[in-house]
Design a protein around this motif. Structure first.
Motif, PDB file in Angstrom:
ATOM      1  N   UNK A 169      44.369   4.476  81.728  1.00  0.00           N
ATOM      2  CA  UNK A 169      43.216   3.702  81.278  1.00  0.00           C
ATOM      3  C   UNK A 169      42.106   3.713  82.326  1.00  0.00           C
ATOM      4  N   UNK A 170      40.847   3.515  81.865  1.00  0.00           N
ATOM      5  CA  UNK A 170      39.703   3.395  82.760  1.00  0.00           C
ATOM      6  C   UNK A 170      38.791   2.315  82.184  1.00  0.00           C
ATOM      7  N   UNK A 171      39.157   1.074  82.455  1.00  0.00           N
ATOM      8  CA  UNK A 171      38.449  -0.059  81.877  1.00  0.00           C
ATOM      9  C   UNK A 171      37.032  -0.161  82.433  1.00  0.00           C
ATOM     10  N   UNK A 172      36.839   0.218  83.698  1.00  0.00           N
ATOM     11  CA  UNK A 172      35.513   0.163  84.287  1.00  0.00           C
ATOM     12  C   UNK A 172      34.542   1.095  83.587  1.00  0.00           C
ATOM     13  N   UNK A 173      34.948   2.354  83.379  1.00  0.00           N
ATOM     14  CA  UNK A 173      34.086   3.317  82.692  1.00  0.00           C
ATOM     15  C   UNK A 173      33.862   2.892  81.246  1.00  0.00           C
ATOM     16  N   UNK A 197      26.471 -10.771  69.153  1.00  0.00           N
ATOM     17  CA  UNK A 197      27.818 -10.455  68.696  1.00  0.00           C
ATOM     18  C   UNK A 197      28.433  -9.342  69.544  1.00  0.00           C
ATOM     19  N   UNK A 198      27.599  -8.354  69.904  1.00  0.00           N
ATOM     20  CA  UNK A 198      28.085  -7.275  70.759  1.00  0.00           C
ATOM     21  C   UNK A 198      28.490  -7.776  72.135  1.00  0.00           C
ATOM     22  N   UNK A 199      27.687  -8.681  72.697  1.00  0.00           N
ATOM     23  CA  UNK A 199      28.027  -9.254  74.003  1.00  0.00           C
ATOM     24  C   UNK A 199      29.324 -10.061  73.913  1.00  0.00           C
ATOM     25  N   UNK A 200      29.454 -10.812  72.817  1.00  0.00           N
ATOM     26  CA  UNK A 200      30.683 -11.583  72.612  1.00  0.00           C
ATOM     27  C   UNK A 200      31.893 -10.655  72.490  1.00  0.00           C
ATOM     28  N   UNK A 201      31.689  -9.508  71.848  1.00  0.00           N
ATOM     29  CA  UNK A 201      32.776  -8.531  71.726  1.00  0.00           C
ATOM     30  C   UNK A 201      33.176  -7.979  73.084  1.00  0.00           C
ATOM     31  N   UNK A 202      32.163  -7.712  73.934  1.00  0.00           N
ATOM     32  CA  UNK A 202      32.454  -7.241  75.289  1.00  0.00           C
ATOM     33  C   UNK A 202      33.253  -8.279  76.071  1.00  0.00           C
ATOM     34  N   UNK A 203      32.851  -9.533  75.934  1.00  0.00           N
ATOM     35  CA  UNK A 203      33.575 -10.606  76.631  1.00  0.00           C
ATOM     36  C   UNK A 203      35.000 -10.702  76.095  1.00  0.00           C
ATOM     37  N   UNK A 204      35.129 -10.604  74.757  1.00  0.00           N
ATOM     38  CA  UNK A 204      36.467 -10.629  74.167  1.00  0.00           C
ATOM     39  C   UNK A 204      37.323  -9.465  74.622  1.00  0.00           C
ATOM     40  N   UNK A 205      36.683  -8.283  74.745  1.00  0.00           N
ATOM     41  CA  UNK A 205      37.406  -7.117  75.248  1.00  0.00           C
ATOM     42  C   UNK A 205      37.853  -7.311  76.680  1.00  0.00           C
ATOM     43  N   UNK A 206      36.993  -7.962  77.489  1.00  0.00           N
ATOM     44  CA  UNK A 206      37.370  -8.253  78.868  1.00  0.00           C
ATOM     45  C   UNK A 206      38.555  -9.185  78.948  1.00  0.00           C
ATOM     46  N   UNK A 207      38.578 -10.194  78.083  1.00  0.00           N
ATOM     47  CA  UNK A 207      39.717 -11.127  78.054  1.00  0.00           C
ATOM     48  C   UNK A 207      40.981 -10.397  77.620  1.00  0.00           C
ATOM     49  N   UNK A 208      40.844  -9.526  76.615  1.00  0.00           N
ATOM     50  CA  UNK A 208      42.003  -8.751  76.161  1.00  0.00           C
ATOM     51  C   UNK A 208      42.515  -7.837  77.271  1.00  0.00           C
ATOM     52  N   UNK A 209      41.594  -7.202  78.023  1.00  0.00           N
ATOM     53  CA  UNK A 209      41.996  -6.332  79.134  1.00  0.00           C
ATOM     54  C   UNK A 209      42.749  -7.120  80.192  1.00  0.00           C
ATOM     55  N   UNK A 210      42.352  -8.374  80.399  1.00  0.00           N
ATOM     56  CA  UNK A 210      43.020  -9.227  81.380  1.00  0.00           C
ATOM     57  C   UNK A 210      44.501  -9.395  81.034  1.00  0.00           C
ATOM     58  N   UNK A 211      44.814  -9.535  79.753  1.00  0.00           N
ATOM     59  CA  UNK A 211      46.202  -9.758  79.337  1.00  0.00           C
ATOM     60  C   UNK A 211      46.969  -8.454  79.118  1.00  0.00           C
ATOM     61  N   UNK A 213      46.307  -5.274  80.658  1.00  0.00           N
ATOM     62  CA  UNK A 213      46.405  -4.347  81.787  1.00  0.00           C
ATOM     63  C   UNK A 213      46.686  -5.113  83.080  1.00  0.00           C
ATOM     64  N   UNK A 214      47.857  -4.889  83.667  1.00  0.00           N
ATOM     65  CA  UNK A 214      48.233  -5.641  84.877  1.00  0.00           C
ATOM     66  C   UNK A 214      47.246  -5.479  86.031  1.00  0.00           C
ATOM     67  N   UNK A 215      46.671  -4.256  86.207  1.00  0.00           N
ATOM     68  CA  UNK A 215      45.763  -4.069  87.336  1.00  0.00           C
ATOM     69  C   UNK A 215      44.465  -4.850  87.149  1.00  0.00           C
ATOM     70  N   UNK A 216      44.038  -5.026  85.891  1.00  0.00           N
ATOM     71  CA  UNK A 216      42.850  -5.841  85.630  1.00  0.00           C
ATOM     72  C   UNK A 216      43.155  -7.307  85.919  1.00  0.00           C
ATOM     73  N   UNK A 217      44.312  -7.771  85.445  1.00  0.00           N
ATOM     74  CA  UNK A 217      44.696  -9.164  85.679  1.00  0.00           C
ATOM     75  C   UNK A 217      44.830  -9.452  87.168  1.00  0.00           C
TER      76      UNK A 217
END
Length: 388
Positions: A169-173, A197-211, A213-217
């Motif tokens: 995975x490459x969450x940063x890119x 809505x797009x910004x909210x989706x990005x924030x939601x994606x960030x929260x999902x990545x937190x749970x 992907x261990x390296x993100x968390x």
């Protein structure tokens, strides 16, 4: 170059008159900083891994020389040639990004690189500028032909890239390309409700990545809780800034930098802080700012929607990457393995950024046949689209 006069009608003379010389010079200033800081940052890292002291220096000199050539060469292209380059390059890099999932080199649990004889290639770095230009073309074509599904194709392309980057995975890119796409949709006339809505989706994606992907968390938790986890790199980087103070310790006099594992790459800004001080760090920030602001100001006078949307994406990716690197080094945001454009070590990074800046210069180059008056091109059409 300054010797070219208005009477010089040679191809090189016309290019020099019409290109944004300020942005071009700023790009080469950053390349110059890359040379200087690689001399300071890389020897200790090379010795630590058992390589020759000058290994990273020799490689980066080659990469930055190629980057300078790429910036200049691409900036001479016509707008149609830039589009063709982005289409062909995007197709090839999309395939290469998919190939990393099968034959890629695994580093720290991620498959983002393909081994080549002299370097490791990260295809997604080149995919970023190509995606911005192709998306600009797709969004423009949909307005010119009611039967062309430009928006649908753009979203489909974004979805494919999203899935590939998530799989590496490459969450940063993934985050950078998502911001590029959102900025382009906004400029294209996306309503503020959908932008939100797009910004909210990005924030939601960030929260999902937190749970997910261990390296993100791990990175987020270390940022939020200073007493949790390993903070060696960021603590050492902050010590380097403190050791440098206002004017720095002087070239070659930094000592804390020798303790930074990634001093030549993700934390090269800390090396600038220790050896050259806050004044030079502010100068580096200013150069990045000049490139971004200067480019946006040129877009105000532009009446070609393809240019406006494409360059918006290109400069968003460039500015965001610089911000993320410097902010994470200063511990203003969670750490993210993202290079500082033209300054951090890395062949893929240097050459892909060069491609992006070359495209910006080519697309914003003054067109002698244009009749656009300052302020009457992009701003008028933007307001009209926003009103829809």
């Amino acid at each position: 170059m300054p010797g070219y006069s208005r009477s010089d009608d040679s191809p090189l003379g016309r290019w020099w008159r019409n290109v944004d010389r300020t942005t071009l010079i700023c790009a080469f200033i950053l390349i110059g900083f890359g040379y200087i800081l690689m001399l300071a940052a890389s020897p200790a890292v090379a010795v630590r891994i058992g390589a020759s002291r000058n290994m990273f220096i020799f490689k980066q000199v080659m990469f930055l020389t190629l980057a300078g050539i790429i910036v200049t060469a691409v900036s001479t292209l016509s707008r149609q040639a830039v589009l063709r380059l982005a289409q062909i390059g995007g197709f090839l890099m999309l395939g290469a990004t998919a190939l990393t999932l099968v034959h890629g080199i695994e580093i720290k649990g991620a498959r983002r690189w393909i081994a080549l004889p002299l370097m490791s290639l990260q295809p997604s770095e080149f995919l970023k500028p190509c995606f911005a230009v192709v998306t600009g073309w797709l969004l423009t074509q949909r307005r010119q032909s009611r039967y062309f599904p430009g928006m649908l194709v753009a979203f489909a392309l974004f979805g494919v890239i999203l899935m590939l980057l998530k799989s590496q995975p490459d969450i940063g890119m993934l985050t950078v390309i998502s911001c590029v796409f959102l900025a382009q949709l906004f400029v294209d006339g996306l309503s503020l409700i959908l932008v939100g809505l797009g910004i909210a989706t990005l924030i939601g994606g960030g929260i999902a990545a937190f749970f997910l992907f261990p390296h993100v968390r791990s990175r987020v938790e270390r940022f939020l809780h200073p007493n949790v986890g390993d903070h060696y790199q960021i603590d050492t980087a902050l010590r380097a800034f403190g050791n440098g103070g206002l004017t720095g310790r002087g070239p070659g006099e930094g000592r804390v930098k020798d303790l930074l594992p990634d001093a030549h790459a993700d934390f090269v800004f800390a090396v600038a802080g220790e050896e050259y001080g806050m004044i030079v760090c502010m100068l580096i920030i200013a150069v990045f700012g000049v490139i971004v602001v200067r480019t946006l100001l040129r877009l105000i006078r532009e009446d070609n929607p393809f240019v406006v949307i494409s360059v918006t994406g290109l400069i968003t990716g460039f500015g965001l990457q610089a911000f993320v690197n410097m902010a994470s080094t200063l511990h203003l945001i969670p750490t993210k393995g993202m290079t500082l454009p033209f300054i951090s070590y890395g062949g893929s990074s240097a050459m892909s950024i060069a491609l992006a800046i070359g495209m910006v210069l080519a697309l914003t180059r003054y067109q002698p046949g244009s009749t656009t008056h300052a302020g009457q091109g992009f701003m008028t059409s933007f307001k009209q689209r926003r009103a829809l």
